[in-house]
Design a protein around this motif. Structure first.
Motif, PDB file in Angstrom:
ATOM      1  N   TYR A  84     -24.428   2.365  51.323  1.00 52.05           N
ATOM      2  CA  TYR A  84     -23.029   1.964  51.465  1.00 52.05           C
ATOM      3  C   TYR A  84     -22.196   3.087  52.071  1.00 52.05           C
ATOM      4  CZ  TYR A  84     -24.206  -1.678  48.053  1.00 52.05           C
ATOM      5  OH  TYR A  84     -24.781  -2.723  47.379  1.00 52.05           O
ATOM      6  N   THR A 125     -29.828  -0.148  48.595  1.00 53.99           N
ATOM      7  CA  THR A 125     -28.827  -0.506  49.610  1.00 53.99           C
ATOM      8  C   THR A 125     -27.903   0.678  49.872  1.00 53.99           C
ATOM      9  OG1 THR A 125     -28.856  -2.815  48.902  1.00 53.99           O
ATOM     10  CG2 THR A 125     -26.971  -2.095  50.214  1.00 53.99           C
ATOM     11  N   LYS A 183     -26.928   5.821  48.879  1.00 54.73           N
ATOM     12  CA  LYS A 183     -27.606   4.828  48.049  1.00 54.73           C
ATOM     13  C   LYS A 183     -27.858   5.397  46.662  1.00 54.73           C
ATOM     14  CE  LYS A 183     -32.190   5.926  49.979  1.00 54.73           C
ATOM     15  NZ  LYS A 183     -33.369   5.359  50.659  1.00 54.73           N
ATOM     16  N   PRO A 225     -21.744  -2.226  53.099  1.00 51.50           N
ATOM     17  CA  PRO A 225     -23.173  -1.971  53.304  1.00 51.50           C
ATOM     18  C   PRO A 225     -23.429  -1.469  54.721  1.00 51.50           C
ATOM     19  CG  PRO A 225     -22.808  -4.150  52.341  1.00 51.50           C
ATOM     20  CD  PRO A 225     -21.475  -3.648  52.786  1.00 51.50           C
ATOM     21  N   GLU A 260     -25.973  -1.889  56.583  1.00 51.42           N
ATOM     22  CA  GLU A 260     -26.664  -2.867  57.417  1.00 51.42           C
ATOM     23  C   GLU A 260     -25.834  -4.123  57.656  1.00 51.42           C
ATOM     24  OE1 GLU A 260     -29.333  -1.980  58.913  1.00 51.42           O
ATOM     25  OE2 GLU A 260     -29.365  -0.083  57.824  1.00 51.42           O
TER      26      GLU A 260
END
Length: 484
Positions: free
Chosen positions: A111, A109, A168, A72, A74
């Motif tokens: 990646y 999300t 995403k 991910p 973040e």
């Protein structure tokens, strides 16, 4: 002869159900549910002449295990791993080896995807090759490995890797990856022998080649793979000309060796000349500058090599400057140097009984894209296709592939056609395949003509050209063929 060629691999990672390229149909899950990442893989050789699906001509098993790490954006300390192999008996698809599938957990999300292969022995798929790798503890994040340089038996012809992202699901279910070989190679195409009287007696059938000043091994860490255009993860290009390669840390042990044997002829028709020569005539090496020693002595340079033939030793150097500059040539990962060597009896520098004269030349690296299938891969491709559709001119062949009497245009990227405010028509003998990507149109814009598969238009989901919401209401929600 030396040609520096950019090595390109394309990994297409559509977030469809996992499977091979066959006629089976699978239900596509809703976007907010976890969706297994599906892989379609292609390869380009060291030589920029073709692009083929991985596994063509039965080479799939030689790539060994392909480790893929999903991270991910973040939370870059959290990793999900998948272990894959090229699907047996097929080309262009991967089969899960162990662990779990990789998934899109939701639509928003972002990646990064990193892939690295751990090839087997080049001539014996039951034996390990020259790469070891782990994604397990005790390493904090996993992703450390070691490569041993040498001949074809080390399997480095199939040592590849890449990182792409952030991506995403809401931007399109397909992630396209272009993979590159992680090391360079030198093909000693021909080795000739001349005696002290300068008479050429024979072509060498077998000899020993040694690069005594180059490291035998190197370690690497997936966390230090340079991300092309991804300065958010690693702002340093690591000296790799902005290309997508691992950062290798050389060992202190020196002396890369291989046994060179003249390639047998006639050459199998399914192999290129370089593929045929690679079996016995190529040596795989780390990146190095040919003339970089502590002094000006030939034997102290990285490009210094030794050839042991019968009971004699010959020494030579790869030593050339870039045309018009004072910079010595470097062998980069993915590059291929082709050399013809003449062994000459008589005193030579570096402690040999004779000299090894390397005959070769340089061609500038070509920025030529190679794709696994014809289609639309870039914004420039999309703009060109739009212009052709508007003008009614002939659509270039690199944009489509003829299948079952139809010319199939596949999307491999999201495209911006926001300038379209009316109807854009796909010609009658063409089929537009979305593969899960999004087409942005202007207000009032629409696309008509034959369309297949999953396509988003301004974020709305279409299946075979029909709005998905309408299909669900009518109870005719469709299933789709797998696309490779």
């Amino acid at each position: 002869m030396k040609y520096l060629n950019k090595t390109v691999w394309c990994f297409c990672l559509p977030a469809l159900l996992f499977g091979g390229c066959d006629s089976g149909k699978e239900e596509i899950p809703y976007r907010e549910n976890p969706v297994a990442v599906r892989f379609s893989v292609a390869e380009d050789s060291f030589v920029q002449t073709r692009a083929d699906l991985i596994g063509k001509d039965g080479t799939g098993p030689q790539y060994g295990t392909i480790y893929i790490r999903q991270t991910p954006k973040e939370d870059q300390n959290t990793h999900m791993w998948g272990h894959y192999r090229v699907t047996e008996g097929q080309s262009g698809s991967l089969t899960l080896e162990d662990k779990e599938h990789l998934y899109w957990l939701d639509s928003e999300t972002e990646y990064f995807f990193e892939a690295i292969s751990v090839p087997v022995n080049g001539n014996d798929i039951e034996r390990s090759g020259g790469v070891t790798f782990t994604d397990e503890m005790p390493y904090e994040s996993g992703g450390q490995g070691e490569v041993t340089f040498g001949g074809y038996d080390n399997g480095l012809e199939y040592f590849v890797g890449v990182t792409v992202g952030p991506q995403k699901l809401s931007n399109g279910q397909t992630v396209t990856m272009s993979m590159a070989r992680q090391i360079g190679k030198i093909i000693f195409k021909t080795i000739k022998y001349k005696n002290a009287s300068d008479v050429e007696n024979e072509n060498v059938e077998e000899c020993r080649i040694i690069f005594p000043n180059l490291p035998t091994k190197a370690t690497f860490d997936l966390d230090r793979m340079y991300r092309v255009n991804q300065v958010t993860m690693d702002p340093q290009p690591l000296g790799m000309n902005g290309r997508n390669y691992l950062c290798l840390t050389d060992s202190d042990e020196k002396g890369i060796k291989m046994t060179w044997k003249k390639a047998l002829y006639p050459k199998p028709t399914h192999l290129t000349e370089d593929e045929h020569n690679s079996k016995t005539q190529a040596i795989y090496l780390p990146t190095f500058m040919f003339w970089d020693g502590k002094d000006n002595k030939p034997e102290n340079q990285s490009g210094f090599f030794i050839i042991q033939y019968k009971d004699r030793t010959y020494t030579g150097n790869l030593n050339v400057k870039t045309l018009g500059t004072n910079d010595y040539i470097r062998l980069w990962p993915g590059d291929c140097l082709r050399v013809i060597v003449t062994l000459q009896d008589g005193p030579a520098g570096g402690g040999g009984d004779g000299s090894a004269i390397a005959e070769w030349s340089i061609a500038a690296e070509q920025e030529v894209p190679h794709y696994p299938l014809p289609g639309i891969y870039t914004a420039e491709d999309a703009q060109e296709l739009f212009a052709v559709l508007q003008s009614g001119k002939v659509i270039p062949e690199r944009f489509y592939k003829e299948e079952n009497g139809k010319k199939v245009i596949r999307l491999f990227t999201n495209i911006d056609w926001s300038m379209v405010t009316t109807e854009l028509i796909i010609p009658d003998d063409f089929v537009f395949v979305g593969q899960g990507y999004n087409v942005r149109l202007g207000e009032g814009g629409s696309i008509s003509g034959a369309m297949e598969g999953l396509l988003y238009v301004n974020g709305k989901r279409y299946e075979d050209g029909v709005l998905a919401d309408a299909l669900r209401k009518s109870g005719t929600y469709k299933k789709h063929d797998s696309v490779c």
